[in-house]
Scaffold this active site. Structure first.
Site, PDB file in Angstrom:
ATOM      1  N   ASP A  71      -1.374  11.145   5.607  1.00  0.00           N
ATOM      2  CA  ASP A  71      -0.792  12.382   5.240  1.00  0.00           C
ATOM      3  C   ASP A  71      -0.697  13.259   6.188  1.00  0.00           C
ATOM      4  OD1 ASP A  71      -2.955  13.048   4.060  1.00  0.00           O
ATOM      5  OD2 ASP A  71      -1.906  13.464   2.265  1.00  0.00           O
ATOM      6  N   GLU A 208     -14.929  12.501   3.185  1.00  0.00           N
ATOM      7  CA  GLU A 208     -14.451  13.434   4.148  1.00  0.00           C
ATOM      8  C   GLU A 208     -15.425  14.883   4.225  1.00  0.00           C
ATOM      9  OE1 GLU A 208     -10.225  14.248   4.526  1.00  0.00           O
ATOM     10  OE2 GLU A 208     -10.333  15.988   5.907  1.00  0.00           O
TER      11      GLU A 208
HETATM   12  O1  KIV Z   1      -4.316  11.835   6.226  1.00  0.00           O
HETATM   13  C1  KIV Z   1      -5.261  11.589   7.256  1.00  0.00           C
HETATM   14  O2  KIV Z   1      -5.148  11.423   8.407  1.00  0.00           O
HETATM   15  C2  KIV Z   1      -6.736  11.400   6.553  1.00  0.00           C
HETATM   16  C3  KIV Z   1      -7.863  11.293   7.287  1.00  0.00           C
HETATM   17  C4  KIV Z   1      -8.210  12.521   7.989  1.00  0.00           C
HETATM   18  C5  KIV Z   1      -8.999  10.621   7.100  1.00  0.00           C
HETATM   19  O3  KIV Z   1      -6.796  11.300   5.460  1.00  0.00           O
END
Ligand code: KIV
Length: 291
Positions: A71, A208
């Protein structure tokens, strides 16, 4: 588990030699079993985001193991300053674009803000992302309160990547994108949540922006593979937003990102350098990690 069943039922014909290896053939599809084998063998693997066919095809051919239709597209593709405006229809469209061309990598669709707020909604939306989108797993942000959702998805055969640590969908509650799990209670809770995700049936765990020491502790404590972004080198795998790797994201470049395009000069070489550096343990270095 599927392996044990397979081993028990499969009696090879004495005239046929069966060759088994932890590393799948370059062309064979990456599955949840492949990722578990990587963890057991201590082999690092890679995840990268993609949102369209051209980049997805390129990074699949470059040997990235998982492609995440994140997202983050709300920020890097749509130009919003958060991921909150992203809808299931947006993720569905971009997952279709990606899944159409990917041959080997596992395609994971992110479940956007509020799309898994209760079990029936989560099952409906994950079904769309898998059936109409072509995803082979879903990722969802959240701690203990999403356990019933993880359990329901897993029971219905939907592989789940849980997402702990910094959860950008909570930006309006947490106020800023900052490192999570530094305080002792928060670290203990995250470790408990990691176990709970595994027990609920999650197949992998993305972490994260958490201290490298905590990520190492969690990685050693769970049997499912961990995937880090700003979580240090001890995780079983690493993920980056593709546009950060290429140095073309607008706004502030996060500390955990590394611009591989500036050091290689072309996109394919940049992605291959990322894969090589993760596999060799060179990325992430201390400068990309938090204490
Ligand atoms: O939405 C995304 O790209 C993510 C990554 C930062 C892991 O969740």
């Amino acid at each position: 588990m599927p392996d044990q069943i397979g081993t028990a039922l499969f009696k090879p014909c004495p005239h046929i030699t069966v060759i088994m290896s932890a590393t799948p053939k370059a062309s064979s599809k990456v599955t949840v079993t492949t990722l578990h084998k990587f963890k057991q063998a201590g082999e690092k693997f890679t995840m990268l985001t993609a949102y369209d066919a051209s980049f997805a095809g390129l990074i699949d051919r470059a040997g990235v193991d998982i492609i995440l239709v994140g997202d983050s597209l709300g920020m890097v593709v749509q130009g919003h300053d958060t991921t909150i405006p992203v809808t299931v229809d947006h993720i569905l469209y971009h997952t279709q674009c990606v899944a159409r061309v990917v041959d080997r990598a596992m395609v994971i669709a992110d479940m956007p803000f509020m799309s898994f707020a209760d079990v029936p909604r989560a099952l409906d939306n994950a079904t769309r992302l898998m059936q109409a989108g072509g995803a082979r797993a879903v990722k969802l942000e959240g701690g203990g309160h999403v356990i019933p959702v993880v359990e329901a998805l897993a029971k219905h055969g939907i592989p789940v990547c849980a997402h702990l640590g910094l959860q950008p969908q909570y930006i309006n509650k947490i106020g800023s994108y900052r490192v999570q799990g530094r305080e002792r209670d928060a670290a203990r809770l995250m470790l408990e949540e990691a176990h709970a995700m595994q027990n609920a049936g999650a197949d992998m765990l993305l972490m994260e922006c958490i201290p490298a020491g905590l990520a190492k502790q969690i990685t050693e404590a769970v049997s499912i593979p961990t995937i880090g972004i700003g979580a240090g080198a001890a995780c079983d795998a690493q993920v980056l937003v593709l546009y950060d790797l290429l140095g073309i994201s607008h706004g502030r470049i996060p500390k955990f990102a590394k611009n591989y395009l500036s050091q290689t000069g072309n996109i394919e070489a940049a992605v291959k350098a990322y894969v090589a550096e993760v596999k060799s343990g060179q990325f992430p270095a201390a400068e990309h990690s938090f204490e």
